[in-house]
Design an enzyme around this catalytic site. Structure first.
Site, PDB file in Angstrom:
ATOM      1  N   PRO A  42      15.247  -5.186  -7.552  1.00 26.37           N
ATOM      2  CA  PRO A  42      16.133  -6.091  -8.287  1.00 26.37           C
ATOM      3  C   PRO A  42      15.701  -7.546  -8.251  1.00 26.37           C
ATOM      4  CG  PRO A  42      17.150  -5.364  -6.236  1.00 26.37           C
ATOM      5  CD  PRO A  42      15.924  -4.521  -6.442  1.00 26.37           C
ATOM      6  N   ASN A  43      15.853  -8.163  -9.398  1.00 24.51           N
ATOM      7  CA  ASN A  43      15.645  -9.596  -9.632  1.00 24.51           C
ATOM      8  C   ASN A  43      14.181 -10.022  -9.613  1.00 24.51           C
ATOM      9  OD1 ASN A  43      18.446 -10.324  -9.924  1.00 24.51           O
ATOM     10  ND2 ASN A  43      18.658  -9.910  -7.743  1.00 24.51           N
ATOM     11  N   ARG A  89      12.482 -19.303 -11.134  1.00 21.53           N
ATOM     12  CA  ARG A  89      13.327 -20.049 -10.189  1.00 21.53           C
ATOM     13  C   ARG A  89      12.782 -19.851  -8.786  1.00 21.53           C
ATOM     14  NH1 ARG A  89      18.336 -17.012 -10.721  1.00 21.53           N
ATOM     15  NH2 ARG A  89      18.710 -17.932  -8.690  1.00 21.53           N
ATOM     16  N   TYR A  99       9.119 -18.022  -3.733  1.00 25.47           N
ATOM     17  CA  TYR A  99       8.446 -16.868  -4.327  1.00 25.47           C
ATOM     18  C   TYR A  99       7.187 -17.214  -5.131  1.00 25.47           C
ATOM     19  CZ  TYR A  99      12.824 -14.647  -3.002  1.00 25.47           C
ATOM     20  OH  TYR A  99      13.893 -14.185  -2.283  1.00 25.47           O
ATOM     21  N   ASN A 123       7.983  -3.170  -3.471  1.00 23.92           N
ATOM     22  CA  ASN A 123       8.782  -4.344  -3.128  1.00 23.92           C
ATOM     23  C   ASN A 123      10.197  -4.018  -3.575  1.00 23.92           C
ATOM     24  OD1 ASN A 123      10.127  -6.719  -2.742  1.00 23.92           O
ATOM     25  ND2 ASN A 123       8.538  -8.012  -3.652  1.00 23.92           N
ATOM     26  N   ALA A 144      16.112  -6.938  -2.649  1.00 25.89           N
ATOM     27  CA  ALA A 144      17.272  -6.945  -1.750  1.00 25.89           C
ATOM     28  C   ALA A 144      17.703  -5.541  -1.320  1.00 25.89           C
ATOM     29  CB  ALA A 144      18.432  -7.675  -2.419  1.00 25.89           C
ATOM     30  N   GLU A 165       4.878  -1.193   1.923  1.00 27.91           N
ATOM     31  CA  GLU A 165       5.960  -2.136   1.607  1.00 27.91           C
ATOM     32  C   GLU A 165       5.359  -3.532   1.463  1.00 27.91           C
ATOM     33  OE1 GLU A 165       8.572  -2.848   4.900  1.00 27.91           O
ATOM     34  OE2 GLU A 165      10.141  -3.708   3.623  1.00 27.91           O
ATOM     35  N   HIS A 177       6.404  -7.700   0.562  1.00 29.51           N
ATOM     36  CA  HIS A 177       7.331  -8.790   0.245  1.00 29.51           C
ATOM     37  C   HIS A 177       6.534 -10.058   0.013  1.00 29.51           C
ATOM     38  CE1 HIS A 177      10.852  -6.436   1.087  1.00 29.51           C
ATOM     39  NE2 HIS A 177      10.259  -6.017   2.188  1.00 29.51           N
ATOM     40  N   ARG A 199      13.592 -15.463   7.566  1.00 29.82           N
ATOM     41  CA  ARG A 199      14.628 -15.985   6.671  1.00 29.82           C
ATOM     42  C   ARG A 199      16.038 -15.691   7.221  1.00 29.82           C
ATOM     43  NH1 ARG A 199      13.249 -14.504   0.640  1.00 29.82           N
ATOM     44  NH2 ARG A 199      14.930 -16.031   0.333  1.00 29.82           N
TER      45      ARG A 199
HETATM   46  O1  CA2 Z   1      10.060 -11.663  -0.527  1.00 32.38           O
HETATM   47  C1  CA2 Z   1      10.284 -10.697  -1.276  1.00 32.38           C
HETATM   48  O2  CA2 Z   1       9.415 -10.172  -1.969  1.00 32.38           O
HETATM   49  C2  CA2 Z   1      11.706 -10.144  -1.367  1.00 32.38           C
HETATM   50  O3  CA2 Z   1      11.628  -8.735  -1.524  1.00 32.38           O
HETATM   51  C3  CA2 Z   1      12.327 -10.783  -2.593  1.00 32.38           C
HETATM   52  C4  CA2 Z   1      13.793 -10.415  -2.783  1.00 32.38           C
HETATM   53  C5  CA2 Z   1      14.580 -10.663  -1.511  1.00 32.38           C
HETATM   54  O4  CA2 Z   1      15.916 -10.207  -1.664  1.00 32.38           O
HETATM   55  C6  CA2 Z   1      13.946  -9.994  -0.299  1.00 32.38           C
HETATM   56  O5  CA2 Z   1      14.689 -10.349   0.842  1.00 32.38           O
HETATM   57  C7  CA2 Z   1      12.527 -10.445  -0.125  1.00 32.38           C
HETATM   58  C8  CA2 Z   1      14.408 -11.236  -3.906  1.00 32.38           C
HETATM   59  C9  CA2 Z   1      13.705 -11.087  -5.220  1.00 32.38           C
HETATM   60  C10 CA2 Z   1      14.375 -12.025  -6.197  1.00 32.38           C
HETATM   61  O6  CA2 Z   1      13.384 -12.887  -6.693  1.00 32.38           O
HETATM   62  C11 CA2 Z   1      13.806 -13.975  -7.394  1.00 32.38           C
HETATM   63  C12 CA2 Z   1      12.808 -14.709  -7.973  1.00 32.38           C
HETATM   64  C13 CA2 Z   1      13.126 -15.832  -8.699  1.00 32.38           C
HETATM   65  C14 CA2 Z   1      14.437 -16.213  -8.837  1.00 32.38           C
HETATM   66  C15 CA2 Z   1      15.433 -15.474  -8.239  1.00 32.38           C
HETATM   67  C16 CA2 Z   1      15.126 -14.348  -7.525  1.00 32.38           C
END
Ligand code: CA2
Length: 143
Positions: A11-12, A19, A24, A73, A76, A97, A99, A106
């Site tokens: 997701p996301n 953003r 990221y 990946n 969340a 896996e 990330h 974090r």
């Molecule tokens: O660090 C990673 O790759 C995560 O899997 C990214 C997830 C987060 O919930 C994990 O804890 C770690 C979030 C991905 C959402 O990515 C966004 C990118 C730009 C704007 C908003 C969200």
């Protein structure tokens, strides 16, 4: 013919590059896919993203059946999904896996991880390069 390597994104992750670049990075998910396609070394990729937990579980099951390895990946869902954990436990191919950030450094709610105990390896905190490392490893593991 060699089975494809599945690269599954949760997701996301479709929002990458739009953003929170300080966490990221600036690459979009398409940029990451394109960079991986340059490193496939004759292998095929199934590169996908979903915001749906059930679809991600379906894809893990599909990859276990039809793929050589999974690069995952789970976003969340890493921190919440027992369904994903169970699907990965049932998986018969290597699971790497990935990330972009390092969840261990974090927030407290990211310290629970349902993926890592069912994964072959975990790569975190290297940004998009983590996907490259994972692909190189998946290719070698399944050659
Ligand atoms: O660090 C990673 O790759 C995560 O899997 C990214 C997830 C987060 O919930 C994990 O804890 C770690 C979030 C991905 C959402 O990515 C966004 C990118 C730009 C704007 C908003 C969200």
């Amino acid at each position: 013919m060699t089975k494809p390597i599945y690269v599954l994104n949760g997701p996301n992750l479709n929002l990458l590059g739009t953003r929170e670049p300080e966490i990221y990075g600036h690459d979009t998910l398409d940029d990451i896919r394109d960079a991986l396609l340059e490193r496939v070394d004759g292998r095929t990729l199934e590169f996908r993203q979903t915001n749906s937990e059930g679809e991600l579980v379906d894809w893990v099951q599909e990859a276990s059946r039809d793929g050589a390895a999974i690069i995952l990946n789970a976003g969340a869902y890493t921190h919440t999904s027992i369904a994903l954990h169970d699907a990965l436990r049932a998986c018969t191919v290597p699971v790497i896996e990935v990330h972009l950030s390092n969840p261990a450094a974090r927030e407290a709610f990211r310290q629970t991880n349902y993926v890592a105990p069912a994964a072959t390896a975990t790569i975190a905190g290297l940004g998009p390069r983590g996907y490259h490392v994972a692909l190189d490893a998946a290719i070698r593991m399944t050659a």
